[in-house]
Each structure stands twice: as structure tokens, then as C-alpha cells.
Design an enzyme around this catalytic site. Structure first.
Site, mmCIF file in Angstrom:
data_model
loop_
_atom_site.group_PDB
_atom_site.id
_atom_site.type_symbol
_atom_site.label_atom_id
_atom_site.label_comp_id
_atom_site.label_asym_id
_atom_site.label_seq_id
_atom_site.Cartn_x
_atom_site.Cartn_y
_atom_site.Cartn_z
ATOM 1 N N HIS A 19 30.218 14.158 -4.616
ATOM 2 C CA HIS A 19 31.632 13.760 -4.484
ATOM 3 C C HIS A 19 32.165 14.156 -3.105
ATOM 4 O O HIS A 19 32.888 13.394 -2.450
ATOM 5 C CB HIS A 19 32.494 14.443 -5.559
ATOM 6 C CG HIS A 19 32.184 14.027 -6.962
ATOM 7 N ND1 HIS A 19 31.887 14.924 -7.956
ATOM 8 C CD2 HIS A 19 32.116 12.801 -7.543
ATOM 9 C CE1 HIS A 19 31.679 14.271 -9.105
ATOM 10 N NE2 HIS A 19 31.802 12.977 -8.870
ATOM 11 N N LYS A 43 33.530 10.762 -21.747
ATOM 12 C CA LYS A 43 32.789 11.896 -21.193
ATOM 13 C C LYS A 43 33.188 13.220 -21.826
ATOM 14 O O LYS A 43 34.364 13.480 -22.018
ATOM 15 C CB LYS A 43 33.004 11.947 -19.670
ATOM 16 C CG LYS A 43 32.436 10.709 -19.000
ATOM 17 C CD LYS A 43 32.231 10.893 -17.525
ATOM 18 C CE LYS A 43 31.594 9.640 -16.941
ATOM 19 N NZ LYS A 43 31.382 9.729 -15.510
ATOM 20 N N ARG A 92 25.637 5.352 -6.072
ATOM 21 C CA ARG A 92 24.339 6.028 -5.974
ATOM 22 C C ARG A 92 23.186 5.058 -6.145
ATOM 23 O O ARG A 92 22.121 5.261 -5.604
ATOM 24 C CB ARG A 92 24.226 7.094 -7.078
ATOM 25 C CG ARG A 92 25.042 8.324 -6.788
ATOM 26 C CD ARG A 92 25.202 9.162 -8.025
ATOM 27 N NE ARG A 92 26.058 8.484 -8.997
ATOM 28 C CZ ARG A 92 26.547 9.054 -10.079
ATOM 29 N NH1 ARG A 92 26.232 10.294 -10.360
ATOM 30 N NH2 ARG A 92 27.326 8.391 -10.894
ATOM 31 N N SER A 129 27.485 14.704 -12.261
ATOM 32 C CA SER A 129 28.197 15.775 -12.968
ATOM 33 C C SER A 129 27.570 15.999 -14.334
ATOM 34 O O SER A 129 27.499 17.135 -14.809
ATOM 35 C CB SER A 129 29.670 15.410 -13.143
ATOM 36 O OG SER A 129 30.294 15.270 -11.897
HETATM 37 P P1 ADP Z 1 34.037 8.761 -13.438
HETATM 38 O O1 ADP Z 1 34.210 9.415 -14.761
HETATM 39 O O2 ADP Z 1 35.262 8.048 -12.975
HETATM 40 O O3 ADP Z 1 32.788 7.953 -13.254
HETATM 41 P P2 ADP Z 1 32.800 10.823 -11.789
HETATM 42 O O4 ADP Z 1 33.413 12.145 -11.518
HETATM 43 O O5 ADP Z 1 31.550 10.804 -12.595
HETATM 44 O O6 ADP Z 1 33.961 9.999 -12.450
HETATM 45 O O7 ADP Z 1 32.533 10.065 -10.433
HETATM 46 C C1 ADP Z 1 33.573 9.770 -9.524
HETATM 47 C C2 ADP Z 1 33.022 8.858 -8.429
HETATM 48 O O8 ADP Z 1 32.068 9.573 -7.652
HETATM 49 C C3 ADP Z 1 32.282 7.628 -8.957
HETATM 50 O O9 ADP Z 1 32.510 6.548 -8.058
HETATM 51 C C4 ADP Z 1 30.843 8.040 -8.914
HETATM 52 O O10 ADP Z 1 29.979 6.922 -8.793
HETATM 53 C C5 ADP Z 1 30.840 8.882 -7.642
HETATM 54 N N1 ADP Z 1 29.746 9.844 -7.596
HETATM 55 C C6 ADP Z 1 29.378 10.749 -8.535
HETATM 56 N N2 ADP Z 1 28.304 11.476 -8.123
HETATM 57 C C7 ADP Z 1 27.986 11.006 -6.886
HETATM 58 C C8 ADP Z 1 26.951 11.303 -5.938
HETATM 59 N N3 ADP Z 1 26.012 12.212 -6.174
HETATM 60 N N4 ADP Z 1 26.950 10.603 -4.780
HETATM 61 C C9 ADP Z 1 27.881 9.661 -4.559
HETATM 62 N N5 ADP Z 1 28.860 9.312 -5.401
HETATM 63 C C10 ADP Z 1 28.914 9.964 -6.557
#
Ligand code: ADP
Length: 147
Positions: A19, A43, A92, A129
Site C-alpha cells: 500500500h 473481509k 498486483r 493484507s
Molecule cells: P480493499 O478491501 O478495498 O480491496 P485493500 O486494503 O485490500 O482494500 O487494498 C487497497 C488497494 O491496495 C487495492 O487497490 C489493492 O489492490 C491494493 N493493494 C493491496 N496490496 C497491494 C500490494 N502489495 N501492491 C500493490 N497494491 C496493493
């Protein structure tokens, strides 16, 4: 010129180095980025929204372009309320793209909010996450995945 304000929405449960990498790519393009912790009913919750907010605020303490908050409304309504016309999301892999594309198209059609995608640095494309949470539930050391 109008301020370029973007919302970076997510569950951030927890906020990882993946992130952070996306946020850093986006920073030069915007005057203000609102990291917005949303409630995602699909989630599992490991930490409260307040705990996540405090942890992210600590990372960006002193950066006056970054604001950390939470929201419970529709994401595009939150953007409008904040005067933001852009959303930031990270990609990703093709599954992220397949998930994100119709949401981005819907948000554009619904509210004129454009989603800007940043591709993750290759060394972070495996970080999620949910894996970090799984490791944490077994007491594993996850510090290398956290900013
Ligand atoms: P959501 O529940 O909205 O998917 P996340 O916290 O899982 O929220 O992810 C928020 C954003 O960050 C999403 O666009 C996700 O694809 C991106 N993201 C999560 N992990 C990574 C990573 N390792 N590299 C790049 N982007 C990421």
C-alpha cells in the site's frame, strides 16, 4: 487551478509496504491524498478501524499532503463530499485488474470519478493484507511486510 484531490480507499487491514509503495507513486501527481479506510463486509476484521487509522497516521505524520480517515458511505459519495475527483488503486496481477475494472467503470459512469491505477513494484506483488493477517493469527513475525 483546482486542487487535485484523490482518495485512496481500502480496508488496509493492515496497511502494508505494498500500500505504501502505491501511495508513494501517487504522491507527486496530487495536491492531497486522502487514505480512506472503508468497511468491507467481505473481509474479516483483525484490528479496529481506529487502530488502523492511528497506525497509518503514524507513517505519514508530518506529510501535509496525506490525510487519513475512515468512511462508511458509498466510495464515490465520499469522494464528492471531500472534493476529490480521482480514486487511487493498486494492481498486483490480473485478478486485481479483473476485480477493479468494472468498479472503476461503474464509478466513472455513476459519478464522473476517474480511477488511477498504479502497478505494484514487482517485489511487492505477492503481498496482501489477508496473508499478513493469516500469519499474524499464528503469531508469525510480519514486520518485513509492514511499513
Ligand atoms: P480493499 O478491501 O478495498 O480491496 P485493500 O486494503 O485490500 O482494500 O487494498 C487497497 C488497494 O491496495 C487495492 O487497490 C489493492 O489492490 C491494493 N493493494 C493491496 N496490496 C497491494 C500490494 N502489495 N501492491 C500493490 N497494491 C496493493
Amino acid at each position: 487551478m483546482a486542487e487535485r484531490i484523490a482518495v485512496f480507499p481500502g480496508s488496509f487491514n493492515p496497511f502494508t509496504i505494498g500500500h505504501k509503495a502505491i501511495l508513494e507513486k501517487a504522491l507527486p501527481l496530487f495536491d492531497k491524498i486522502i487514505i480512506a479506510i472503508g468497511y468491507n463486509s467481505d473481509k474479516q476484521t483483525a484490528t479496529s478501524i481506529e487502530e488502523r487509522k492511528t497506525a497509518i497516521q503514524k507513517i505519514y505524520n508530518g506529510n501535509n499532503k496525506v490525510v487519513v480517515t475512515s468512511y462508511t458511505t458509498l466510495t464515490v459519495d465520499f469522494c464528492k463530499e471531500q472534493g476529490a475527483t480521482f480514486l487511487i488503486r493498486g494492481l498486483r496481477n490480473e485478478s486485481d485488474f479483473a476485480y477493479e475494472q468494472p468498479i472503476a467503470q461503474t464509478n466513472l459512469q455513476l459519478a464522473g470519478i476517474e480511477t488511477i491505477f498504479f502497478v505494484t513494484p514487482p517485489e511487492y506483488s505477492h503481498i496482501s493484507s489477508s496473508i499478513v493477517r493469516e500469519l499474524q493469527s499464528y503469531g508469525a513475525d510480519v514486520t518485513k511486510f509492514l511499513p
